[in-house]
Design a protein around this motif. Structure first.
Motif, PDB file in Angstrom:
ATOM      1  N   THR A   4       0.822  -1.204   0.000  1.00 46.24           N
ATOM      2  CA  THR A   4       0.000   0.000   0.000  1.00 46.24           C
ATOM      3  C   THR A   4       0.863   1.264   0.000  1.00 46.24           C
ATOM      4  O   THR A   4       0.355   2.366   0.119  1.00 46.24           O
ATOM      5  CB  THR A   4      -0.930   0.016   1.232  1.00 46.24           C
ATOM      6  OG1 THR A   4      -0.111  -0.054   2.398  1.00 46.24           O
ATOM      7  CG2 THR A   4      -1.890  -1.149   1.221  1.00 46.24           C
ATOM      8  N   MET A   5       2.185   1.075  -0.065  1.00 43.26           N
ATOM      9  CA  MET A   5       3.081   2.226  -0.080  1.00 43.26           C
ATOM     10  C   MET A   5       2.764   3.141  -1.265  1.00 43.26           C
ATOM     11  O   MET A   5       2.605   2.679  -2.389  1.00 43.26           O
ATOM     12  CB  MET A   5       4.538   1.737  -0.191  1.00 43.26           C
ATOM     13  CG  MET A   5       5.554   2.856  -0.113  1.00 43.26           C
ATOM     14  SD  MET A   5       7.205   2.196  -0.413  1.00 43.26           S
ATOM     15  CE  MET A   5       7.399   1.113   0.984  1.00 43.26           C
ATOM     16  N   ASN A   6       2.676   4.418  -0.981  1.00 46.35           N
ATOM     17  CA  ASN A   6       2.322   5.369  -2.030  1.00 46.35           C
ATOM     18  C   ASN A   6       3.543   6.001  -2.685  1.00 46.35           C
ATOM     19  O   ASN A   6       4.588   6.178  -2.046  1.00 46.35           O
ATOM     20  CB  ASN A   6       1.458   6.496  -1.454  1.00 46.35           C
ATOM     21  CG  ASN A   6       0.041   6.043  -1.154  1.00 46.35           C
ATOM     22  OD1 ASN A   6      -0.212   4.838  -1.106  1.00 46.35           O
ATOM     23  ND2 ASN A   6      -0.858   6.966  -0.969  1.00 46.35           N
ATOM     24  N   ARG A   8       4.471   8.800  -6.349  1.00 48.41           N
ATOM     25  CA  ARG A   8       3.865   9.647  -7.379  1.00 48.41           C
ATOM     26  C   ARG A   8       4.514   9.329  -8.719  1.00 48.41           C
ATOM     27  O   ARG A   8       5.737   9.333  -8.837  1.00 48.41           O
ATOM     28  CB  ARG A   8       4.024  11.123  -7.034  1.00 48.41           C
ATOM     29  CG  ARG A   8       3.277  11.497  -5.757  1.00 48.41           C
ATOM     30  CD  ARG A   8       3.209  12.994  -5.547  1.00 48.41           C
ATOM     31  NE  ARG A   8       2.100  13.591  -6.266  1.00 48.41           N
ATOM     32  CZ  ARG A   8       0.861  13.714  -5.782  1.00 48.41           C
ATOM     33  NH1 ARG A   8       0.584  13.278  -4.573  1.00 48.41           N
ATOM     34  NH2 ARG A   8      -0.098  14.276  -6.493  1.00 48.41           N
ATOM     35  N   GLU A  52      -0.765  10.226  -7.687  1.00 46.35           N
ATOM     36  CA  GLU A  52      -0.469   9.358  -6.548  1.00 46.35           C
ATOM     37  C   GLU A  52      -0.997   7.948  -6.819  1.00 46.35           C
ATOM     38  O   GLU A  52      -2.094   7.771  -7.334  1.00 46.35           O
ATOM     39  CB  GLU A  52      -1.100   9.929  -5.268  1.00 46.35           C
ATOM     40  CG  GLU A  52      -0.589   9.202  -4.044  1.00 46.35           C
ATOM     41  CD  GLU A  52      -0.742  10.000  -2.759  1.00 46.35           C
ATOM     42  OE1 GLU A  52      -0.724   9.363  -1.703  1.00 46.35           O
ATOM     43  OE2 GLU A  52      -0.883  11.237  -2.818  1.00 46.35           O
ATOM     44  N   THR A  53      -0.166   6.963  -6.493  1.00 44.61           N
ATOM     45  CA  THR A  53      -0.550   5.572  -6.720  1.00 44.61           C
ATOM     46  C   THR A  53       0.113   4.699  -5.667  1.00 44.61           C
ATOM     47  O   THR A  53       0.912   5.183  -4.861  1.00 44.61           O
ATOM     48  CB  THR A  53      -0.147   5.134  -8.148  1.00 44.61           C
ATOM     49  OG1 THR A  53      -0.679   3.831  -8.402  1.00 44.61           O
ATOM     50  CG2 THR A  53       1.374   5.088  -8.339  1.00 44.61           C
ATOM     51  N   THR A  54      -0.219   3.414  -5.647  1.00 40.82           N
ATOM     52  CA  THR A  54       0.415   2.497  -4.698  1.00 40.82           C
ATOM     53  C   THR A  54       1.250   1.471  -5.467  1.00 40.82           C
ATOM     54  O   THR A  54       1.058   1.276  -6.673  1.00 40.82           O
ATOM     55  CB  THR A  54      -0.635   1.720  -3.870  1.00 40.82           C
ATOM     56  OG1 THR A  54      -1.363   0.856  -4.759  1.00 40.82           O
ATOM     57  CG2 THR A  54      -1.605   2.658  -3.159  1.00 40.82           C
ATOM     58  N   VAL A  55       2.137   0.807  -4.737  1.00 41.74           N
ATOM     59  CA  VAL A  55       2.953  -0.246  -5.342  1.00 41.74           C
ATOM     60  C   VAL A  55       2.045  -1.345  -5.906  1.00 41.74           C
ATOM     61  O   VAL A  55       2.262  -1.838  -7.008  1.00 41.74           O
ATOM     62  CB  VAL A  55       3.946  -0.829  -4.309  1.00 41.74           C
ATOM     63  CG1 VAL A  55       4.653  -2.058  -4.868  1.00 41.74           C
ATOM     64  CG2 VAL A  55       4.979   0.230  -3.903  1.00 41.74           C
ATOM     65  N   ASP A  56       0.999  -1.694  -5.164  1.00 44.12           N
ATOM     66  CA  ASP A  56       0.076  -2.733  -5.636  1.00 44.12           C
ATOM     67  C   ASP A  56      -0.556  -2.367  -6.977  1.00 44.12           C
ATOM     68  O   ASP A  56      -0.672  -3.213  -7.873  1.00 44.12           O
ATOM     69  CB  ASP A  56      -1.047  -2.968  -4.611  1.00 44.12           C
ATOM     70  CG  ASP A  56      -0.592  -3.872  -3.466  1.00 44.12           C
ATOM     71  OD1 ASP A  56       0.480  -4.497  -3.595  1.00 44.12           O
ATOM     72  OD2 ASP A  56      -1.299  -3.952  -2.449  1.00 44.12           O
ATOM     73  N   GLU A  57      -0.961  -1.100  -7.121  1.00 46.80           N
ATOM     74  CA  GLU A  57      -1.583  -0.656  -8.380  1.00 46.80           C
ATOM     75  C   GLU A  57      -0.587  -0.767  -9.537  1.00 46.80           C
ATOM     76  O   GLU A  57      -0.941  -1.208 -10.634  1.00 46.80           O
ATOM     77  CB  GLU A  57      -2.081   0.791  -8.245  1.00 46.80           C
ATOM     78  CG  GLU A  57      -3.353   0.918  -7.428  1.00 46.80           C
ATOM     79  CD  GLU A  57      -3.721   2.372  -7.089  1.00 46.80           C
ATOM     80  OE1 GLU A  57      -4.916   2.636  -6.997  1.00 46.80           O
ATOM     81  OE2 GLU A  57      -2.818   3.214  -6.928  1.00 46.80           O
ATOM     82  N   PHE A  89       9.564   3.767  -2.463  1.00 47.43           N
ATOM     83  CA  PHE A  89       8.584   3.375  -3.477  1.00 47.43           C
ATOM     84  C   PHE A  89       9.278   2.647  -4.635  1.00 47.43           C
ATOM     85  O   PHE A  89       8.894   1.544  -5.029  1.00 47.43           O
ATOM     86  CB  PHE A  89       7.870   4.639  -3.966  1.00 47.43           C
ATOM     87  CG  PHE A  89       6.860   4.434  -5.060  1.00 47.43           C
ATOM     88  CD1 PHE A  89       5.669   3.755  -4.823  1.00 47.43           C
ATOM     89  CD2 PHE A  89       7.076   4.968  -6.333  1.00 47.43           C
ATOM     90  CE1 PHE A  89       4.718   3.588  -5.841  1.00 47.43           C
ATOM     91  CE2 PHE A  89       6.136   4.809  -7.343  1.00 47.43           C
ATOM     92  CZ  PHE A  89       4.958   4.109  -7.103  1.00 47.43           C
ATOM     93  N   GLU A  92      10.679  -0.787  -3.581  1.00 53.38           N
ATOM     94  CA  GLU A  92       9.639  -1.810  -3.393  1.00 53.38           C
ATOM     95  C   GLU A  92       9.166  -2.356  -4.737  1.00 53.38           C
ATOM     96  O   GLU A  92       8.954  -3.566  -4.889  1.00 53.38           O
ATOM     97  CB  GLU A  92       8.468  -1.202  -2.607  1.00 53.38           C
ATOM     98  CG  GLU A  92       7.418  -2.189  -2.165  1.00 53.38           C
ATOM     99  CD  GLU A  92       7.921  -3.321  -1.268  1.00 53.38           C
ATOM    100  OE1 GLU A  92       7.255  -4.363  -1.237  1.00 53.38           O
ATOM    101  OE2 GLU A  92       9.000  -3.180  -0.637  1.00 53.38           O
TER     102      GLU A  92
END
Length: 245
Positions: A4-6, A8, A52-57, A89, A92
């Motif tokens: 869930t780490m954010n 950009r 902004e986004t997450t590692v999962d995305e 980010f 990861e």
């Protein structure tokens, strides 16, 4: 938690040959500490302009292209901007890609190399290291930054055995000085983990972006280098036993 780490990002793209071996999923992260006069992506300078986004995305997006990029002998390249402006980010994403069996590449100026932990680098198969000039005064005028951190980073990558492709943009009147090219070739030849040197001719493909942002393009009147000038510089690297393209 890490998923869930954010971060950009500016965008992503698929490319072949220039961003590492094979067909690559190329992720452009936002934010850069340098202001290179020839920068083709001024729209990536500011972190605030990114999405902004997450590692999962990001990983879900990469997964859609996995079969395609692996079949084409490729992988994932994180570029920018400057990926090391967001080291947690970036690290990861590289780690997750490597765990998923994908070849990983980090495209960086090396200016923030000290922010790349050994952990981040252990998830990195290849570093595309942009050395913008080998003359510290020219480097400062061209980028607004200092050369030394990049050279320190190159030496550290070599010590760790991380593979490198060196990238050198040839800008007439700026980076075509024979003595400086010779110095860089000598330095790079002393690094055991360099696989190749890419001499990239300066171009003005980003000029319209400056216009759109209401910014003057600093090298508007600088010509692209002639083909034989580019070849001469490649020959200087080859004379030091390096593969140059």
């Amino acid at each position: 938690m890490a998923g869930t780490m954010n971060g950009r990002i500016h965008s992503w793209d698929l490319s072949t040959g220039v961003d590492g071996p094979g067909t690559r999923f190329v992720l452009f992260v936002s934010g850069c500490p340098l202001r290179c006069l020839y920068c083709a992506n001024p729209d990536t300078w500011h972190m605030r302009d990114g999405k902004e986004t997450t590692v999962d995305e990001v990983m879900r997006e990469i997964e859609k292209y996995r079969a395609f990029i692996t079949t084409a002998g490729g992988g994932v390249t994180v570029t920018g901007g400057e990926p090391l402006l967001q080291p947690a980010f970036t690290g990861e994403i590289l780690r997750r890609c490597k765990e998923a069996g994908l070849h990983t590449a980090l495209d960086t100026s090396g200016f923030l190399g000290a922010r790349a932990s050994d952990g981040l680098l252990s998830g990195t198969d290849l570093v595309l290291l942009d050395i913008k000039s080998f003359d510290s005064t020219t480097y400062r005028r061209l980028t607004g930054g200092e050369l030394t951190p990049t050279l320190n980073f190159a030496n550290r990558l070599d010590r760790l055995g991380v593979r490198m492709w060196i990238r050198y943009v040839l800008v007439p009147g700026w980076t075509d000085d024979a003595e400086s090219v010779e110095g860089l070739a000598d330095f790079v030849a002393g690094l055991g983990s360099v696989d190749r040197v890419d001499v990239l001719p300066f171009h003005k493909l980003g000029a319209s972006k400056y216009e759109a942002l209401g910014l003057p393009f600093p090298l508007r009147d600088t010509p692209s280098p002639a083909g034989d000038a580019v070849e001469r510089v490649r020959e200087r690297f080859r004379a030091h036993g390096l593969a140059a393209y």
